[in-house]
Design a protein around this motif. Structure first.
Motif, short mmCIF file in Angstrom:
data_model
loop_
_atom_site.label_atom_id
_atom_site.label_comp_id
_atom_site.label_asym_id
_atom_site.label_seq_id
_atom_site.Cartn_x
_atom_site.Cartn_y
_atom_site.Cartn_z
N ALA A 107 0.85 -1.19 0.00
CA ALA A 107 0.00 0.00 0.00
C ALA A 107 0.88 1.23 0.00
O ALA A 107 1.94 1.24 0.61
N PRO A 108 0.45 2.27 -0.69
CA PRO A 108 1.26 3.48 -0.74
C PRO A 108 1.19 4.23 0.58
O PRO A 108 0.11 4.44 1.11
N PRO A 109 2.34 4.60 1.15
CA PRO A 109 2.31 5.40 2.37
C PRO A 109 1.73 6.79 2.09
O PRO A 109 1.84 7.28 0.97
N LYS A 110 1.13 7.37 3.09
CA LYS A 110 0.57 8.71 2.92
C LYS A 110 1.65 9.75 3.17
O LYS A 110 2.31 9.72 4.20
N LEU A 111 1.86 10.62 2.22
CA LEU A 111 2.94 11.61 2.33
C LEU A 111 2.40 13.03 2.30
O LEU A 111 3.14 13.98 2.04
N GLY A 112 1.11 13.15 2.55
CA GLY A 112 0.47 14.46 2.51
C GLY A 112 1.12 15.47 3.44
O GLY A 112 1.24 16.65 3.12
#
Lengths: 270, 164
Positions: free
Chosen positions: A171-176
């Motif tokens: 799953a793509p990590p959240k980098l917001g």
């Protein structure tokens, strides 16, 4: 036998949604046509990458004057400003795709494709992780029309699909919080199996890609490593069977900051 | 004509011209001729219509005139004329190789392939820019792509079937 025109429409992403599934089902059964379709897609990527530097070149003075003169009839005051914007570095990041491709095409042809078509496209030799990641970055990050296969709007579907294809949850990590939002992801063939590429973008359109492989069964874990491939900076590390590489054309310190965050998010996952 | 739109189209015109004719000077001449003709015919352009499509069709017509007048070196469809672009797998494909490979395509196939793959035009736009039916766009695209694939893979194409 699939209609040839439909295969091309599929290659060019202009096939009606309703027919895409049919074509994909057909291609799954017909590896030769699947290889052909993949080769045609690669051609388009190659052409765009190879000729991209021309978009960045300053337009020769005599042509520029001519075009200003032609356009000046209607909107004289806008021409100067736009002539200026043409020289801005809007396209420079496209150019790097060509540079990297030119250097490495031998290795690219085999794996630059969708894993659906892997049977038709075997890779002869192993390409090192940072290089795979950098080329994938250079090829897909400049793509305006279709940088990803599945967009972030369908993140749940993206995660499910990639996890299924890689045979393990990814799953793509959240980098917001770092200013980078997920654009989406795509599946690519790696050295021996499918790999995932997630793409992120910041407010200014700067793109980063996270390349995830699961084919590192024999490798030990590694610490953070840094590699530079052409204009692309890459931080990569291996964690169990996973190999991760974060690529971008941003500076090394900024990329390190993001890579560290990615590492921490992934490390703290259950 | 809208100056801003024209300025934005310029780099694309140059890119296409370069990919089409191969050589830088000849490509810039083609762009210049296109701009000059567009200027002469500016009254024919309908404001609000697609400037890019209009310019590409002017460029195409100029190119057709050039070929008619002077002829353009073309490759015969004879297998011996087609050299592998790469001697070995380890050689990188250079932009020159890609240009050479493109140059081995017949001009009509090259134009269609570039408008679709490089310019990302829709098939209908290509048909209108080149003044040919969409069916012809598709058959040229199909032949051009297959031929380029074989050239890039370093082998000569099987005898071409003549399909008209």
């Amino acid at each position: 036998m699939m209609n040839e025109a439909e295969l091309h429409a599929y290659v060019d992403d202009c096939l009606p949604q309703a027919r895409r599934g049919d074509v994909e089902a057909y291609l799954a059964e017909h590896p030769e046509d699947a290889a052909r379709v993949q080769a045609y897609r690669d051609q388009s990527e190659l052409l765009r990458a190879a000729f991209a530097p021309l978009l960045d070149e300053p337009v020769p003075e005599h042509l520029r004057r001519l075009s200003e003169q032609s356009g000046a009839v209607v909107t004289p005051d806008r021409s100067a400003r736009h002539a200026e914007s043409l020289r801005s570095p809007r396209w420079t990041w496209l150019a790097l795709a060509a540079g990297v491709l030119v250097a490495m095409l031998g290795g690219v042809a085999g794996w630059l494709g969708h894993a659906h078509f892997q049977n038709a496209y075997r890779v002869a030799q192993a390409v090192p992780l940072p290089r795979q990641a950098a080329v994938a970055h250079a090829v897909f990050s400049p793509d305006v029309r279709r940088p990803v296969e599945v967009t972030a709007e369908q993140e749940e579907q993206l995660v499910k699909w990639l996890s299924k294809r890689l045979g393990t949850p990814v799953a793509p990590p959240k980098l917001g919080s770092l200013g980078y939002e997920l654009v989406g992801g795509r599946l690519l063939p790696g050295n021996a199996g499918p790999v995932a590429q997630f793409m992120y973008q910041d407010g200014a359109g700067q793109r980063l890609t996270l390349y995830v492989t699961t084919e590192n069964a024999r490798n030990r874990d590694t610490a953070f490593r840094f590699a530079r491939e052409g204009e692309v900076n890459v931080f990569y590390w291996i964690d169990g069977k996973f190999g991760y590489a974060l690529s971008g054309t941003i500076g090394k310190p900024e990329l390190a900051r993001v890579a560290t965050a990615v590492y921490e998010v992934l490390e703290n996952r259950p | 004509m809208d100056a801003a739109a024209l300025q934005e189209t310029m780099p694309r015109l140059r890119r296409y011209a370069r990919a089409l004719v191969g050589e830088r000077a000849a490509a810039d001449d083609l762009v210049q001729d296109t701009l000059e003709r567009a200027w002469q015919r500016r009254a024919q352009w309908r404001p609000g219509s697609d400037l890019r499509a209009w310019l590409f069709s002017i460029m195409h017509n100029i190119r057709v005139d050039q070929i008619r007048r002077h002829g353009v070196p073309t490759q015969t469809l004879d297998d011996a004329a087609i050299l592998p672009t790469r001697a070995t797998q380890s050689d990188g494909l250079e932009m020159n190789d890609l240009s050479n490979a493109l140059a081995q395509l017949p001009e009509d196939q090259r134009a269609v392939l570039l408008l679709v793959a490089l310019e990302e035009m829709r098939y209908e736009e290509v048909a209108s820019a080149l003044g040919i039916p969409v069916g012809t766009v598709m058959s040229r695209l199909s032949r051009g792509r297959e031929r380029l694939r074989q050239i890039l893979e370093g082998r000569s194409p099987a005898r071409l079937r003549v399909v008209r």
